[in-house]
Design an enzyme around this catalytic site. Structure first.
Site, PDB file in Angstrom:
ATOM      1  N   CYS A  48       0.736  -1.437   0.138  1.00 42.10           N
ATOM      2  CA  CYS A  48       0.624   0.312   0.215  1.00 42.10           C
ATOM      3  C   CYS A  48       0.658   1.511   0.347  1.00 42.10           C
ATOM      4  O   CYS A  48       0.444   2.163  -0.986  1.00 42.10           O
ATOM      5  CB  CYS A  48      -1.178   0.098   1.286  1.00 42.10           C
ATOM      6  SG  CYS A  48      -2.558  -1.476   1.050  1.00 42.10           S
ATOM      7  N   HIS A 106      -3.222   7.648   1.753  1.00 43.79           N
ATOM      8  CA  HIS A 106      -3.173   5.978   1.457  1.00 43.79           C
ATOM      9  C   HIS A 106      -5.123   5.716   2.251  1.00 43.79           C
ATOM     10  O   HIS A 106      -5.084   5.842   3.527  1.00 43.79           O
ATOM     11  CB  HIS A 106      -2.356   4.413   1.838  1.00 43.79           C
ATOM     12  CG  HIS A 106      -3.056   3.599   1.596  1.00 43.79           C
ATOM     13  ND1 HIS A 106      -4.058   2.901   0.718  1.00 43.79           N
ATOM     14  CD2 HIS A 106      -2.949   2.327   2.721  1.00 43.79           C
ATOM     15  CE1 HIS A 106      -4.373   2.131   0.660  1.00 43.79           C
ATOM     16  NE2 HIS A 106      -3.957   1.144   1.908  1.00 43.79           N
ATOM     17  N   ASN A 144     -10.013  -0.004  -0.608  1.00 48.57           N
ATOM     18  CA  ASN A 144      -8.923  -0.245  -0.312  1.00 48.57           C
ATOM     19  C   ASN A 144      -8.001  -0.597  -1.711  1.00 48.57           C
ATOM     20  O   ASN A 144      -8.193  -1.482  -1.886  1.00 48.57           O
ATOM     21  CB  ASN A 144      -8.055  -0.771   0.708  1.00 48.57           C
ATOM     22  CG  ASN A 144      -6.941  -0.739   0.637  1.00 48.57           C
ATOM     23  OD1 ASN A 144      -5.765  -0.243   0.181  1.00 48.57           O
ATOM     24  ND2 ASN A 144      -5.846  -1.480   2.369  1.00 48.57           N
TER      25      ASN A 144
HETATM   26  O1  UT7 Z   1      -3.247  -0.936   3.710  1.00 48.09           O
HETATM   27  C1  UT7 Z   1      -3.024  -1.723   4.395  1.00 48.09           C
HETATM   28  C2  UT7 Z   1      -3.272  -1.093   5.652  1.00 48.09           C
HETATM   29  N1  UT7 Z   1      -4.329  -1.974   6.008  1.00 48.09           N
HETATM   30  C3  UT7 Z   1      -5.275  -1.346   7.085  1.00 48.09           C
HETATM   31  O2  UT7 Z   1      -4.999  -0.611   7.223  1.00 48.09           O
HETATM   32  C4  UT7 Z   1      -6.526  -2.534   7.635  1.00 48.09           C
HETATM   33  C5  UT7 Z   1      -5.995  -2.186   9.022  1.00 48.09           C
HETATM   34  N2  UT7 Z   1      -7.814  -2.458   9.738  1.00 48.09           N
HETATM   35  C6  UT7 Z   1      -8.431  -2.179   9.426  1.00 48.09           C
HETATM   36  O3  UT7 Z   1      -9.187  -1.088   8.608  1.00 48.09           O
HETATM   37  C7  UT7 Z   1      -9.813  -2.896  10.846  1.00 48.09           C
HETATM   38  O4  UT7 Z   1      -9.286  -3.493  11.786  1.00 48.09           O
HETATM   39  C8  UT7 Z   1     -11.116  -4.314   9.670  1.00 48.09           C
HETATM   40  C9  UT7 Z   1     -11.399  -3.010   9.268  1.00 48.09           C
HETATM   41  C10 UT7 Z   1      -9.766  -5.086   9.152  1.00 48.09           C
HETATM   42  C11 UT7 Z   1     -11.572  -4.476  11.027  1.00 48.09           C
HETATM   43  O5  UT7 Z   1     -11.883  -3.282  11.796  1.00 48.09           O
HETATM   44  P1  UT7 Z   1     -12.186  -4.264  13.557  1.00 48.09           P
HETATM   45  O6  UT7 Z   1     -13.226  -2.809  13.382  1.00 48.09           O
HETATM   46  O7  UT7 Z   1     -10.466  -4.136  13.713  1.00 48.09           O
HETATM   47  O8  UT7 Z   1     -12.735  -5.310  13.689  1.00 48.09           O
HETATM   48  P2  UT7 Z   1     -12.405  -6.756  13.849  1.00 48.09           P
HETATM   49  O9  UT7 Z   1     -11.407  -7.029  13.816  1.00 48.09           O
HETATM   50  O10 UT7 Z   1     -12.655  -6.081  15.493  1.00 48.09           O
HETATM   51  O11 UT7 Z   1     -14.078  -7.375  14.050  1.00 48.09           O
HETATM   52  C12 UT7 Z   1     -15.080  -7.164  15.034  1.00 48.09           C
HETATM   53  C13 UT7 Z   1     -16.252  -8.498  14.568  1.00 48.09           C
HETATM   54  C14 UT7 Z   1     -14.909  -9.171  14.306  1.00 48.09           C
HETATM   55  O12 UT7 Z   1     -16.463 -10.138  15.624  1.00 48.09           O
HETATM   56  P3  UT7 Z   1     -16.506 -10.289  17.205  1.00 48.09           P
HETATM   57  O13 UT7 Z   1     -14.977 -11.628  16.955  1.00 48.09           O
HETATM   58  O14 UT7 Z   1     -15.919  -9.398  17.752  1.00 48.09           O
HETATM   59  O15 UT7 Z   1     -17.625 -11.749  17.221  1.00 48.09           O
HETATM   60  C15 UT7 Z   1     -15.603  -9.651  13.288  1.00 48.09           C
HETATM   61  O16 UT7 Z   1     -15.464 -11.400  13.689  1.00 48.09           O
HETATM   62  O17 UT7 Z   1     -16.828  -7.967  13.566  1.00 48.09           O
HETATM   63  C16 UT7 Z   1     -16.475  -8.892  12.131  1.00 48.09           C
HETATM   64  N3  UT7 Z   1     -16.210  -8.823  11.291  1.00 48.09           N
HETATM   65  C17 UT7 Z   1     -17.109  -8.696  10.532  1.00 48.09           C
HETATM   66  N4  UT7 Z   1     -18.951  -9.089  10.809  1.00 48.09           N
HETATM   67  C18 UT7 Z   1     -19.302  -8.503   9.325  1.00 48.09           C
HETATM   68  C19 UT7 Z   1     -14.879  -9.074  10.846  1.00 48.09           C
HETATM   69  N5  UT7 Z   1     -15.707  -8.693   9.298  1.00 48.09           N
HETATM   70  C20 UT7 Z   1     -16.696  -8.409   8.979  1.00 48.09           C
HETATM   71  C21 UT7 Z   1     -17.248  -9.016   8.226  1.00 48.09           C
HETATM   72  N6  UT7 Z   1     -18.978  -8.494   8.403  1.00 48.09           N
HETATM   73  N7  UT7 Z   1     -16.628  -8.422   6.717  1.00 48.09           N
END
Ligand code: UT7
Length: 323
Positions: free
Chosen positions: A113, A250, A280
């Protein structure tokens, strides 16, 4: 002193848009979750005949036309991508051929990225060393081809696209009101590999592999790394957040962008946000956002622009450029 001035820009998007609602029919997710956690509303997804090379070529042609130069005027092409058409040759060489260019050199750069920031910095270095007068820098990706479409934690986040700029050597006086790249700062740290990587490759699995990410872990590091390298850019130039006209980061996640801008005291109206439309797009995200801000009339000659990216590796970096 020699300054690397951005002469023109262009972008290209695949024909097909994939909305959150459409995605929710394929994996267990919802428009509400994706919007709330990331800001993403839709992304562009390449069809079979659309590749990193074809999207990169289209963006390159648009940038050349905008800059008012032809391929004969170029010395080099640098393509930032992690989704090349082939393992080799470099997709930049493919694009060079598509553009009908037989002179000079073309090569790919891989910083995921952060690729566009790394490529712009490299172009600046070649120009300042007197090795090139005009360089075409492209960021082009088809991340849809390396996504695991059954993994809802990653497949909702990414999209495809391309953007390009033409950079030219011009004389500046060495002050921060010169046009061109004023400073750039690159960083990497391979100890974070497991947090964001592709689980295949020629030398390991002999497959292309799929993107794997521990999103929460990446998120935890993102804001600190981004703001750290931007502080370096400010201290190298004596410029501050108040001097910035446009912050073009980004586009991975709206919450990361908002938190970074807040921490740096960059006013929200100076932030160019395209993640809601593009998702992204990795190395393509910054040049796609640049083109968005040019097309809608925000970004004008003389504006001070802050570019920033962070991604797999980890890699991260920032560039200050006067348009
Ligand atoms: O470009 C390279 C750099 N990349 C990034 O900058 C990405 C950085 N990370 C992020 O943007 C975020 O961490 C995400 C958008 C990927 C995830 O957001 P989050 O607030 O960190 O969520 P999480 O991973 O902590 O997941 C929260 C919950 C989980 O359920 P439980 O364990 O709380 O029951 C996941 O299983 O959301 C669930 N979950 C989803 N639910 C619905 C994960 N993906 C999804 C989804 N739809 N697509």
């Amino acid at each position: 002193m020699i300054r690397s001035v951005i002469l023109g820009s262009g972008s290209a998007k695949p024909r097909n848009v994939l909305t959150n609602d459409e995605l929710a029919k394929r994996v267990d997710t919802s428009d509400e979750w994706i919007k709330q956690r990331t800001g993403i509303e839709q992304r562009y997804i390449a069809e079979e005949d659309e590749t990193t090379a074809s999207l990169g070529e289209a963006a390159a042609r648009a940038a050349l036309a905008d800059a008012g130069v032809s391929v004969d005027d170029l010395d080099m092409i640098m393509l930032a991508t992690s989704t090349p058409n082939n393992t080799f040759p470099a997709t930049a060489v493919d694009i060079q051929h598509r553009l009908g260019m037989k002179h000079g050199a073309a090569f790919d750069m891989q910083a995921v990225c952060s690729g566009f920031v790394f490529a712009v910095t490299t172009a600046d270095t070649y120009i300042k060393a007197g090795q090139a007068k005009r360089i075409l820098v492209i960021g082009a990706e088809t991340f849809s081809r390396i996504l695991d479409w059954e993994d809802r934690t990653t497949c909702v986040l990414f999209g495809d696209g391309a953007g390009a700029v033409v950079i030219e050597a011009q004389e500046g006086v060495g002050l921060s009101n010169d046009r061109g790249i004023l400073t750039s700062h690159l960083r990497s740290d391979g100890s974070h590999k497991a947090k964001l990587y592709v689980d295949g490759g020629p030398s390991t699995t002999q497959t292309v592999g799929h993107l794997r990410m521990q999103g929460r872990e990446v998120f935890k590091h993102a804001v600190a790394m981004i703001t750290d390298v931007i502080e370096d850019a400010f201290s190298a130039t004596g410029l501050t957040a108040d001097d910035i006209d446009w912050f073009i980061p980004h586009q991975a996640n709206r919450r990361i962008i908002d938190a970074s801008a807040r921490k740096l005291n960059i006013a929200p109206e100076k932030v160019v946000m395209t993640v809601h439309k593009h998702g992204n797009t990795s190395a393509a995200s910054i040049p796609l956002a640049i083109q968005t801000a040019r097309d809608d009339g925000r970004l004008k000659q003389g504006d001070l622009v802050l570019l920033e990216a962070m991604g797999g590796g980890f890699t991260w970096g920032a560039v200050l450029v006067r348009w």
